[in-house]
Design a protein around this motif. Structure first.
Motif, PDB file in Angstrom:
ATOM      1  N   HIS A  10      22.080   7.488   1.195  1.00 50.96           N
ATOM      2  CA  HIS A  10      22.483   8.799   0.716  1.00 50.96           C
ATOM      3  C   HIS A  10      24.000   8.873   0.531  1.00 50.96           C
ATOM      4  N   LEU A  11      24.700   8.313   1.485  1.00 52.02           N
ATOM      5  CA  LEU A  11      26.165   8.356   1.451  1.00 52.02           C
ATOM      6  C   LEU A  11      26.733   7.567   0.275  1.00 52.02           C
ATOM      7  N   SER A  12      26.013   6.529  -0.086  1.00 53.00           N
ATOM      8  CA  SER A  12      26.590   5.651  -1.107  1.00 53.00           C
ATOM      9  C   SER A  12      26.383   6.207  -2.513  1.00 53.00           C
ATOM     10  N   THR A  13      25.625   7.301  -2.633  1.00 54.56           N
ATOM     11  CA  THR A  13      25.475   7.886  -3.957  1.00 54.56           C
ATOM     12  C   THR A  13      26.309   9.153  -4.041  1.00 54.56           C
ATOM     13  N   SER A  14      27.119   9.232  -5.075  1.00 52.51           N
ATOM     14  CA  SER A  14      28.022  10.360  -5.210  1.00 52.51           C
ATOM     15  C   SER A  14      27.251  11.630  -5.545  1.00 52.51           C
ATOM     16  N   LYS A  15      27.767  12.751  -5.089  1.00 51.26           N
ATOM     17  CA  LYS A  15      27.115  14.020  -5.374  1.00 51.26           C
ATOM     18  C   LYS A  15      27.928  14.855  -6.351  1.00 51.26           C
ATOM     19  N   LEU A  16      28.922  14.261  -6.925  1.00 50.16           N
ATOM     20  CA  LEU A  16      29.783  15.054  -7.805  1.00 50.16           C
ATOM     21  C   LEU A  16      29.023  15.516  -9.050  1.00 50.16           C
TER      22      LEU A  16
END
Lengths: 494, 646, 481
Positions: free
Chosen positions: A488-494
């Motif tokens: 989850h952390l490694s995928t950006s949420k921007l």
């Protein structure tokens, strides 16, 4: 395990109901009754938590034992509970510490027994609530509510400067959490009307609001952990709290902050976390080194252990923001382990305090001559505090250092100084308190630990050694969850 | 066989638990019976395993999974090969002897059971260390032996010096472990595993990789790893500048000095580097560092031994110096020679320590050699065993120490990496010094006229059999252990454990000239070390037995040098000023200024003060006069109006 | 011109109240000095009757009567029911206190009922004149109530200040109304919106009117800088009267704001939003900071009220039903907490002893653990700590503020409420951490005991189950606009 059965609700409310029952026993003429009800309540509280472990599915990262009811629909707030590999061990830790605290106060607390015991039981339930809430407002309610019993415990049964400490504790933590509330409300708006934490995890947010959200969360959690430079409430609170209060404060309440980082900061605002990771790492390392040095100079045993708690919790935040598997899992292990070790250390100081009514290192010396069994336990916990391999204290520190070196050699270098400072302040204290010839007539009159104290310390010693020698089962339960978190952390949420 | 492997460490652990937890109930006699029996079990198992290994079997496997994190499995497991089997024998044999010796030495001590518990625990820890097949367990054993060492140095916890020394020992060791752990972290980072075999397999692939830990300065990763690991070894094996704890550790009971601070624990660093030879071989810088550090330790610690008057301290500095020899051997890639010296040293140093202990018992715990003398006739067994050990220590041909030390000196001679010249000078010069201080000890203690008070002299007698038996048993390998040099050092004995690059292989070059032990003895008469050693013994005899007035004169005429040596080059003072004092002042400043003044004083209480000052101000504004109130209301309206209309 | 009699049904409770006030006065005259409880009972019956009437005629739609001067809708009914309940509780709480101090005379009850009637009119007014009449009826009754203890110098002084400043504020309000009338040509609140929307009126004149109206409202709410009367009046009045002033009129004031600002001047929300922000921030700042320095508990609570009113104003800033319902919820919660707190102060009063100082709470937990616990709940609620209702009130308002895009305002509000938490904690500290100065037992009447317990527990219970009250607030607003 039937999933229909509201296990988490039981774990939360059973201690609270017992706590109220304890309050109902009234004044100190019924003290013995209050004690027994507390013991039964807290033991039951632990027993009902066991199915949480035995029924836990380690292969999934999704929430388990979920309960979801509408709480108030005006703001779409739900009574939504569930645990995963991060919260489950913490709940178990809390359920285990509660009976220990009850027994620790058995003979020591003579005034307002029912209020003391009741407060701990209620707090135990509240803390379970914090760890199992999946709704932000429910979480917040439990989070803040946990302040109240602790405030009273420090203020009523604490030492001479208790009022200052209690109020400092309360306001400091309130400052942090109020901003978190605003963050929740902001997320409520962004998510178009949801307070579900799991919904927040999926939300995409631009970087600037992410950073503001991160800072709001940071203040709430950093104060609780506590991180440098918002740590100064902790030594004061610890010094003034009664033994049980210190144990719960160190073993449980500090974990709320760490848990918050994992549940909120990292998954909800991963880009901001990444963006500010260097700052967080810097703060954590300052906690490790700076606080380690300060701990060295303390003349008051409780203050020393309190500072050492700050340093050890620095490892927790360090591990989180290194953002790899060793780091986060190591930090989790460190949290659990610190729960046992700091709890045990405070119990040890409590044992001495109950006898001599002093926490000053200078008032002791040569305790081993009179209390050999105690000295042996104290040695074990001191070594665990210094991170000796084979004790639980080592596992977390080891993993975090392994993790840190992958990011930057110097992070690991600074983190590893705890090997030296941790040993220095713990063992130097141990030397001055326990070793040596009998220092004065007060020490001469010391009695070795009673059966009650022996059992408490033995239980904690068991866990300290178990986690140290065989941490596999502990890490196993959090594995899927943390793997999922890392993806989850490694995928950006921007 | 695998169950037997488990038995080796677990039997002493069981003994330790029984003596530690139930010692009070089972009493003194049963405590030592149980622990000795279990250590004996450990020794027997070790022998069986050793035999098995000699037949060509080896083992590398996991016992249980300690932890799984990310993609890495951390295992607890055993690696049984020639190296570990040899170490197991040495550890369990010395340990058993020390257990037996303790019955006599600690006879009247109230902490009897506790002592047995500790030394059994030590045996367990040491076994875990040497049998490990991975870095994690190595570190576990590494720290565990440190813990027991801490406990045992402070065994007499009412003595201020003892509890000072144990804290110091632990902390200095922690400094070493600090480097060691970072080394392990780098290993994990670059190899993705902590298993020895897997790491060693991948090691050659890492030779090109470099790292910039200080911007602009590029290091080979392998060099960095090796130096960090070696810092660990420096702590445990008391190499300069982390040697300061070992002399102080003599505050512990003498059996401990023999077991831990001479024969086994302190050699863990040597063992570790030998075990890591596939890594160290890849970094010439690391090897050079080791050579230089070893050289310094060898010579300068030996010099201190010459001026010591405390019998145990002489032996302690001798240990430091001998460890320096081993380290030099490691640096010269003569790992097998280092391990061989480790082994012979374990025996002769154990004898020296146990003998010293025997003397101390007889002298009613007097350790100052200036108050001894002429003990030979009262304590013949102690004298002769110690004399043998002294010959071995001084490197007199035929005795075990001769073979191992000569092998090291020759290996250094043959090696060609930077720093080797310095190291060669050190090891050569130290031969003389070693012979001098060893025989100084012998002469001052056992020869000459008795200098003790009458009361002590009247009660002088040989120690009981539990004390002398270990001396005699250990005296045998003290003489004979060296005779195996052929196969062990020059042969293929360690080929499964130790890896040497062909261009570093001084031992093989040396081995080409090796013609058997008699050849080696004969050859010795034509070499410098022999004559240096003889000169040392002669000087000792001359100064301390024949013209005993000279040392006093030398002392006064070379005042500064003597003081420098006597104060151990002022390193302790420097450390306590710089590190102990420095950190304490820094801690105080951070606390009193950082926490109390800035964070609490300025920010926290400052905010509270600002708020309460503001409160007082606002309160004063509430005057109670009605026209003030009305005025405020009107002003309020006025301001809002102004803002909104314009 | 035919006279069409207006529909009296929507105002039935007001009419009933008016009749009963006369009955109470008459009964008091005839009952004689030693039978005051007749008046007391009659007053309670009146309130009960009003409640029944309001409840029976509960309107789910907006009904205008008296030619559009009067309105009856869900919001007014709910607010009125709250007012009855509050006044009834005030009477129960203050009964002993008032009779101990010789204030239990007919005029006490009639004045309270007149004030209640004034509030009812304010709540239901839909015309500037009705609104003003209700306001003055309330205010004049309050002035008289404050001065009820003629022998007390402090009370007389407070009444004087209250009267003069109140008159000034009424003047502001009237002036504002006349300006609005001048700009729009109507006094009907329901017509204002359309006229303003049609932009037929001068904006400048409207703004001037608005400023004065806002000032009048602020005075009623005791929002800074129109708050100066509150500390003096709270402190000077007999505690029973302070309790009354501090509780029910806030409900009426809420209705007042809704009618004037939202229904009437809703089209000018862009203007009054800004004014309210200033007033809210000032109130929260002055209220919370000044409260810290107080030693007198009533004075401290006055400042606490000021800060709470600042928070309440935040609810209006979002200018949507979400915000208004949050504000309504806030005011209900606030009244509930205030009732309990002042009741507790009165419970600490003994004959001849006025519990005035914060230090009177010292060691309460040892004197009476239950009351200390109730006070604890109340204080935590005032400080906005969950799971007490005060938290949800703050939460609802903050939510509205953030939703309207004023995140910074929410942060400011939160920081001031942190400062505010300090003085509530101080009370808890005194109760729990300090030793009592006296060991005299606290023995209130059983009805007070039950009501106080219920009050305190309600603060907790409504916090654990806030849905009902939140739903009600939302219903009241949505159904009336």
């Amino acid at each position: 395990m039937s999933f229909e059965f509201p296990l988490l609700s039981l774990i939360i409310w059973l201690p609270i109901v017992f706590g109220i029952a304890v309050f109902a026993t009234g004044n100190d003429t019924n003290a013995q009754l209050a004690r027994w009800i507390s013991l039964i309540g807290s033991t039951l509280g632990f027993l009902v938590a066991i199915p949480l472990y035995s029924g836990f599915d380690i292969t999934t990262s999704s929430m388990q034992f979920v309960e979801n009811y509408v709480w108030f629909e005006r703001f779409n707030v739900n009574y939504h509970l569930g645990v995963d590999g991060i919260s489950m061990p913490l709940i178990l830790l809390n359920c285990l510490i509660t009976p220990i605290v009850v027994v620790a106060g058995w003979e020591v607390i003579k005034q307002r027994v029912s209020q003391y015991m009741g407060a701990f039981l209620v707090m135990s339930g509240i803390v379970n609530g914090v760890f199992s809430s999946l709704d932000a407002i429910l979480f917040y309610v439990f989070w803040e509510a946990s302040l109240i019993p602790m405030f009273l415990i420090i203020g009523i049964w604490g030492g001479p400067n208790r009022v200052y400490a209690a109020i400092k504790f309360f306001l400091y933590t309130l400052l942090g959490s109020l901003l978190m509330l605003i963050a929740f409300i902001y997320l409520y708006k962004t998510s178009e009307g949801s307070f579900s934490i799991e919904d927040y995890h999926k939300l995409s947010i631009p970087l600037t609001p992410q950073i503001f959200l991160f800072i709001a969360f940071l203040l709430a959690f950093a104060v609780k952990v506590p991180m440098w430079p918002v740590h100064t409430w902790l030594p004061d609170a610890h010094v003034e709290a009664p033994t049980g209060g210190s144990v719960v404060l160190a073993a449980i309440l500090l974990k709320l902050g760490g848990y918050g980082f994992l549940r909120f900061s990292l998954p909800i605002v991963p880009d901001a976390s990444l963006y500010l990771a260097d700052m967080m790492i810097a703060l954590s390392l300052i906690a490790v080194v700076y606080i380690g040095l300060i701990a060295l100079m303390q003349a008051d045993m409780k203050k020393l252990i309190a500072y050492s708690s700050v340093a050890h919790m620095g490892f927790v935040t360090l591990g989180f923001f290194l953002m790899n598997a060793y780091g986060i899992e190591g930090a989790m292990v460190q949290m659990i382990s610190h729960g046992f070790i700091s709890g045990a250390m405070f119990l040890c100081v409590g044992v001495l305090y109950d006898r001599l009514h002093s926490r000053q290192i200078a008032d002791y010396g040569g305790v081993v001559n009179k209390m050999p069994v105690f000295a042996a336990f104290f040695m074990l916990f001191a070594m665990a505090n210094a991170g000796l391999p084979g004790t639980s204290g080592f596992v977390g520190e080891f993993m975090v250092i392994m993790s840190a070196v992958q990011i930057n050699f110097w992070y690991a270098f600074l983190a590893a100084t705890t090997l030296i400072f941790g040993a220095a302040y713990t063992l130097w204290m141990y030397k001055r308190v326990v070793f040596g010839a009998v220092a004065n007539s007060a020490v001469e009159g010391l009695q070795d630990i009673s059966k009650r104290e022996f059992i408490l310390l033995a239980i904690l010693a068991f866990f300290v050694l178990w986690i140290g020698i065989y941490p596999f089962p502990l890490v196993e339960v959090m594995h899927s969850t943390i793997d999922h978190l890392l993806i989850h952390l490694s995928t950006s949420k921007l | 066989m695998q169950k037997l492997y488990l038995l080796v460490p677990l039997a002493p652990l069981l003994g330790s638990i029984i003596a530690g937890l139930f010692g009070r109930y089972i009493g003194r006699t049963w405590s030592h019976r149980v622990t000795i029996a279990l250590v004996f079990v450990s020794l027997m198992s070790s022998i069986v395993i050793f035999w098995d290994v000699l037949e060509g079997n080896s083992y590398n496997g996991s016992v249980y999974t300690w932890l799984v994190s990310g993609d890495t499995r951390f295992e607890i497991g055993f690696l049984i090969d020639h190296l570990s089997a040899t170490m197991m024998i040495v550890v369990s044999l010395v340990s058993l002897m020390v257990h037996i010796y303790t019955i006599g030495y600690m006879h009247d001590d109230p902490g009897y059971q506790r002592f047995f518990s500790y030394i059994s625990l030590f045996t367990f820890s040491m076994m875990m260390l040497v049998m490990s097949n991975n870095f994690l367990q190595l570190f576990f054993g590494w720290e565990a032996v440190g813990l027991v060492s801490y406990l045992l140095i402070g065994f007499w916890y009412t003595r201020p010096t003892a509890i000072y020394a144990n804290l110091k020992a632990f902390l200095v060791n922690r400094v070493g472990d600090f480097g060691f752990l970072l080394g392990i972290a780098l290993v994990l980072m670059h190899f993705g595993t902590l298993d020895y075999t897997l790491v060693f397999e991948q090691a050659p692939g890492l030779i090109e990789e470099s790292i910039e830990i200080i911007p602009g300065i590029s290091w080979l990763v392998i060099t960095l790893i090796c130096i960090l690991l070696f810092i660990g070894a420096m702590g445990k094996s008391a190499q300069f500048p982390l040697h300061v704890w070992l002399p102080d550790s003599m505050e512990g009971p003498t059996p401990i000095s023999a077991l831990i601070h001479a024969a086994t624990m302190v050699t863990a660093g040597i063992f570790m580097v030998a075990r890591m030879s596939p890594l160290f071989e890849l970094s010439e810088v690391a090897l050079s560092t080791i050579l230089v550090v070893g050289g310094i330790t060898t010579l300068f610690m030996a010099l201190i031994a010459v001026v010591q008057t405390d019998i145990k301290r002489v032996v302690a500095y001798s240990t430091l110096s001998q460890l320096g020899y081993m380290t030099v051997a490691l640096g010269a890639s003569a790992y097998s020679a280092a391990i061989f010296h480790l082994m012979t040293h374990a025996f002769f140093k154990a004898v020296l320590f146990l003998g010293a202990g025997s003397v101390i018992i007889a002298m009613h715990h007097e350790q100052n050699m200036q108050k001894m003398g002429g003990l030979k006739k009262y304590m013949p067994i102690t004298y002769w065993t110690m004399f043998i050990a002294a010959l071995a220590s001084a490197g007199v041909p035929g005795f075990s120490g001769f073979f191992s030390k000569d092998a090291i000196i020759e290996a250094v001679h043959f090696a060609d990496i930077p720093g080797v010249g310095f190291a060669y000078f050190c090891v050569l010069a130290t031969v003389f010094v070693t012979a001098l201080y060893t025989f100084r000890l012998i002469f001052m203690t056992f020869h000459g006229s008795p200098r003790m008070d009458d009361h002590t002299r009247e009660h002088l007698h040989e120690s009981p059999w539990v004390v002398t038996l270990p001396l005699v048993v250990l005296a045998i390998p003290t003489i004979a252990a060296g005779w195996f040099i052929g196969p062990v050092v020059f042969g293929e004995y360690f080929k499964d454990a130790i890896y040497v690059l062909p261009q570093h292989d001084a031992i093989t070059r040396l081995g080409a000239e090796f013609t058997g032990i008699f050849g080696m003895i004969l050859h010795a008469f034509s070499t410098a070390p022999f004559w240096l050693s003889i000169a040392g013994i002669f000087t000792a005899w001359y100064l301390y037995n024949y013209r005993t007035d000279i040392p006093g004169k030398v002392k006064t005429s070379c005042g500064p040098i003597y003081t420098l040596l006597d104060r151990k080059y002022y390193i302790d003072e420097l450390y306590s000023w710089l590190f102990a004092g420095g950190t304490r002042s820094l801690g105080t400043v951070l606390w009193k200024v950082g926490d109390v003044k800035i964070i609490d004083g300025f920010f926290v209480n400052g905010t509270a003060k600002v708020v309460s000052l503001t409160a007082a101000l606002v309160r004063r504004y509430q005057t109670g006069y009605i026209y003030h109130y009305a005025f405020t209301m009107i002003i309020g309206i006025f301001v809002i109006l102004t803002v909104w209309l314009y | 011109m035919n006279f069409i009699p207006p529909d009296f049904a929507p105002a039935s409770s007001e009419i009933f109240m008016l009749i009963m006030v006369c009955v109470v006065m008459l009964a008091d005259l005839t009952a004689g000095n030693n039978r005051r409880h007749v008046a007391y009972l009659l007053t309670q019956i009146t309130l009960l009757g009003c409640a029944l009437l309001t409840f029976i005629s509960f309107s789910t739609e907006v009904n205008h009567t008296f030619h559009g001067m009067y309105v009856d809708d869900s919001m007014s009914d709910i607010l009125k029911l709250m007012v009855y309940g509050t006044v009834s509780a005030v009477l129960i709480y203050s009964h002993t206190y008032v009779s101990d101090r010789g204030m239990l005379r007919g005029e006490f009850f009639s004045l309270i009922l007149f004030a209640t009637l004034g509030m009812m009119v304010m709540i239901s007014a839909s015309h500037f004149l009705t609104l003003y009449i209700g306001l003055e009826l309330l205010s004049l009754s309050l002035y008289a109530l404050v001065a009820l203890r003629r022998d007390s110098q402090l009370a007389t002084e407070a009444a004087m200040k209250f009267f003069v400043l109140g008159a000034l504020a009424s003047g502001f309000l009237l002036y504002g109304m006349s300006m609005v009338y001048g700009a729009t040509g109507t006094l009907h609140i329901s017509q204002l919106a359309q006229i303003i929307q049609s932009e037929a009126s001068s904006r400048e004149v409207l703004v001037v009117g608005l400023v004065f109206i806002v000032a009048g409202i602020s005075f009623k709410l005791s929002a800074a800088p129109f708050h100066m009367w509150a500390p003096d009046v709270y402190q000077g009045s007999p505690t029973a009267i302070t309790l009354f002033i501090g509780s029910a009129p806030k409900l009426a004031a809420f209705g007042f704001v809704m009618r004037l600002l939202i229904e009437g001047m809703g089209e000018m929300s862009a203007d009054w939003q800004g004014m309210l922000v200033i007033l809210a921030v000032l109130s929260m700042a002055i209220g919370n900071i000044a409260a810290i320095a107080q030693e007198n508990i009533k004075r401290m609570l006055a400042y606490s009220t000021i800060s709470h009113m600042g928070f309440l104003l935040l609810g209006f800033i979002s200018a949507d039903s979400n915000g208004y319902s949050s504000a309504l919820f806030y005011v209900i919660a606030y009244v509930l907490m205030t009732l309990g707190t002042f009741a507790m102060i009165m419970a600490l009063c003994r004959n001849g002893f006025e519990a005035e100082n914060i230090s009177d709470f010292k060691g309460l937990s040892k004197r009476n653990a239950w009351y200390a616990f109730i006070t604890l709940l109340l204080m935590l609620s005032l400080a906005g700590i969950p799971p007490m209702i005060g938290f949800y009130a703050k939460f609802a308002v903050l939510q509205a503020v953030v939703n309207a895009g004023f995140v910074w305002l929410a942060v400011v509000a939160v920081i001031f409420s942190l400062i505010g938490a300090f003085y509530y904690l101080r009370i808890i500290k005194l109760m729990y951490f300090d030793e009592p100065e006296t060991d005299e037992p606290i023995l209130p009447n059983s009805d007070v005991k039950i009501l106080l317990s219920a009050n305190g527990l309600a603060v907790l219970a409504l916090g654990i189950f806030p849905q009902a009250l939140m739903g009600l607030s939302l219903y009241a607003i949505q159904n009336s606009m």
